[in-house]
Design a protein around this motif. Structure first.
Motif, PDB file in Angstrom:
ATOM      1  N   GLY A 103      33.472  55.523  33.573  1.00  0.00           N
ATOM      2  CA  GLY A 103      35.238  55.987  32.798  1.00  0.00           C
ATOM      3  C   GLY A 103      35.295  55.309  32.762  1.00  0.00           C
ATOM      4  N   ASP A 104      34.905  53.490  32.276  1.00  0.00           N
ATOM      5  CA  ASP A 104      35.759  52.846  31.549  1.00  0.00           C
ATOM      6  C   ASP A 104      35.717  51.765  31.319  1.00  0.00           C
ATOM      7  N   HIS A 105      36.028  51.110  29.834  1.00  0.00           N
ATOM      8  CA  HIS A 105      35.065  50.666  28.928  1.00  0.00           C
ATOM      9  C   HIS A 105      35.206  48.972  30.023  1.00  0.00           C
ATOM     10  N   VAL A 106      36.379  49.184  30.462  1.00  0.00           N
ATOM     11  CA  VAL A 106      36.245  47.436  30.838  1.00  0.00           C
ATOM     12  C   VAL A 106      35.761  46.889  31.882  1.00  0.00           C
ATOM     13  N   ALA A 107      34.730  47.729  32.768  1.00  0.00           N
ATOM     14  CA  ALA A 107      33.919  48.037  33.470  1.00  0.00           C
ATOM     15  C   ALA A 107      32.794  48.046  33.487  1.00  0.00           C
ATOM     16  N   VAL A 155      36.243  34.358  30.984  1.00  0.00           N
ATOM     17  CA  VAL A 155      37.125  33.737  32.027  1.00  0.00           C
ATOM     18  C   VAL A 155      37.840  33.077  31.421  1.00  0.00           C
ATOM     19  N   ALA A 156      38.187  32.667  30.268  1.00  0.00           N
ATOM     20  CA  ALA A 156      39.499  32.831  29.145  1.00  0.00           C
ATOM     21  C   ALA A 156      40.026  34.005  29.434  1.00  0.00           C
ATOM     22  N   MET A 157      39.405  35.437  28.638  1.00  0.00           N
ATOM     23  CA  MET A 157      39.947  36.671  28.795  1.00  0.00           C
ATOM     24  C   MET A 157      41.014  36.852  30.328  1.00  0.00           C
ATOM     25  N   ALA A 158      40.346  36.640  31.147  1.00  0.00           N
ATOM     26  CA  ALA A 158      40.563  37.311  32.936  1.00  0.00           C
ATOM     27  C   ALA A 158      42.078  36.603  32.908  1.00  0.00           C
ATOM     28  N   ALA A 159      41.639  34.919  32.749  1.00  0.00           N
ATOM     29  CA  ALA A 159      43.285  34.728  33.334  1.00  0.00           C
ATOM     30  C   ALA A 159      44.702  34.399  32.199  1.00  0.00           C
ATOM     31  N   ILE A 189      43.258  32.374  38.651  1.00  0.00           N
ATOM     32  CA  ILE A 189      42.204  34.434  39.264  1.00  0.00           C
ATOM     33  C   ILE A 189      42.217  34.295  41.166  1.00  0.00           C
ATOM     34  N   GLY A 190      43.103  34.632  41.309  1.00  0.00           N
ATOM     35  CA  GLY A 190      42.488  35.021  42.413  1.00  0.00           C
ATOM     36  C   GLY A 190      41.897  36.146  43.303  1.00  0.00           C
ATOM     37  N   PRO A 191      41.777  36.619  44.524  1.00  0.00           N
ATOM     38  CA  PRO A 191      40.625  37.639  45.366  1.00  0.00           C
ATOM     39  C   PRO A 191      41.360  39.039  44.606  1.00  0.00           C
ATOM     40  N   THR A 192      42.478  39.059  44.346  1.00  0.00           N
ATOM     41  CA  THR A 192      41.866  40.939  43.886  1.00  0.00           C
ATOM     42  C   THR A 192      41.430  40.800  42.078  1.00  0.00           C
ATOM     43  N   ARG A 193      41.445  39.627  42.039  1.00  0.00           N
ATOM     44  CA  ARG A 193      41.309  39.299  40.257  1.00  0.00           C
ATOM     45  C   ARG A 193      39.796  38.989  39.887  1.00  0.00           C
ATOM     46  N   GLU A 194      39.309  39.058  41.110  1.00  0.00           N
ATOM     47  CA  GLU A 194      38.126  38.249  41.230  1.00  0.00           C
ATOM     48  C   GLU A 194      36.785  38.857  40.325  1.00  0.00           C
TER      49      GLU A 194
END
Length: 323
Positions: A103-107, A155-159, A189-194
């Protein structure tokens, strides 16, 4: 209109009424407020307004996800894989990601990127690319195209939404001040965003550096605009008991001028190319800093340079203990 519970709690916390803030959020969470549950979880993880308790934070995230918090689902995936609050379990994290992807396009995008990687059941790369040795003492090796273009973009988008001007803590005042030698924007990019893609890439970095993924600090991403640079420096930390023994730099983009990585003592200048990585040793065999590893990121003269950095310690280190 009444202020949402999270806003009320943040206002109370700003007034140093932490106990009232926690009680308010707890009541709201018990009533089914997913935002209250997630705010409590973030406080638990960070040790803000209440003692740090990773397992309790995980429980709060699980409750929010069960109610339908989409971002919480991705946080739960990350924490399951990196072992925050319970033993690391890549397969369990992957199962959670598949559920979220329905249900999530990001996932779903994360799953697609992972499917293109050759990973074993623990998320480790099945093979490691050959490197090109640029120097033997200290060791300096280049790995062409370590990351694919899609991985670099991820990686760039995650940060991107975490970016802020580089700064350091002023030991005299305890306040953050402009970084004295690095003029750039940066994010960690810490552990909750990893997410699992970041974690798989960190494992790939571990493979080329001959280190365990647990030895690496959270992945840092830097963006240099024209005129910005990282002046000559060592990556070691003065007096550290668990020293930064290696550094891995991954260049994330092309389309800019300048920005070379220069090792003056070694007579080596590395010209960045998207996806390429360099690995170098920061310490001597006895653990002391190796002055020969001093290097600089030369000024960018046109465009923007994106760079991922992973500093690797001599022994495992918890990402939650790094300030």
């Amino acid at each position: 209109m009444a202020m949402p519970p999270v806003d009320q709690a943040l206002a109370l916390a700003a007034q140093r009424r932490s106990q009232d803030a926690v009680q308010l959020l707890t009541a709201a969470g018990d009533a089914g407020d997913v935002d209250a549950l997630m705010q409590l979880a973030m406080w638990r993880f960070g040790g803000e307004h209440m003692p740090r308790d990773l397992a309790a934070g995980r429980d709060l995230v699980r409750r929010a996800v069960a109610i339908g918090h989409v971002d919480g689902a991705l946080i739960e995936v990350a924490l399951t894989a990196n072992g925050s609050g319970s033993p690391a379990n890549w397969q369990a994290a992957l199962a959670l990601l598949r559920t979220a992807a329905a249900g999530d396009h990001v996932a779903a995008r994360h799953l697609k990127l992972l499917a293109a990687m050759a990973l074993d059941d623990d998320g480790e790369p099945r093979s490691s690319p050959a490197g090109e040795r640029l120097c033997d003492a200290p060791e300096l090796t280049r790995y062409p195209r370590l990351f694919t273009p899609d991985e670099c973009a991820h990686v760039a988008m995650a940060a991107q939404d975490l970016m802020e001007p580089s700064s350091v803590l002023d030991p005299a005042t305890g306040r953050r001040i402009a970084h004295p030698i690095r003029t750039s924007d940066g994010a960690v990019i810490g552990p909750t965003r990893e997410d699992l893609v970041i974690q798989a890439l960190n494992r790939r970095i571990g493979a080329i550096s001959g280190t365990a993924v647990q030895q690496g600090e959270p992945l840092a991403v830097l963006r240099y605009s024209p005129g910005q640079q990282y002046r000559l420096h060592l990556d070691t930390i003065a007096g550290a008991a668990n020293q930064r023994i290696k550094t891995v730099l991954v260049y994330l983009n092309d389309g800019y001028a300048g920005g070379e990585t220069q090792f003056p003592t070694l007579g080596v200048t590395v010209r960045p190319r998207a996806g390429d990585a360099i690995v170098f040793t920061n310490t001597l065999p006895d653990g002391r800093p190796d002055e020969r590893a001093r290097h600089a990121g030369l000024p960018v003269t046109q465009g923007a340079k994106w760079l991922a950095t992973r500093w690797i310690r001599a022994a495992p280190i918890s990402p939650w203990e790094i300030g």
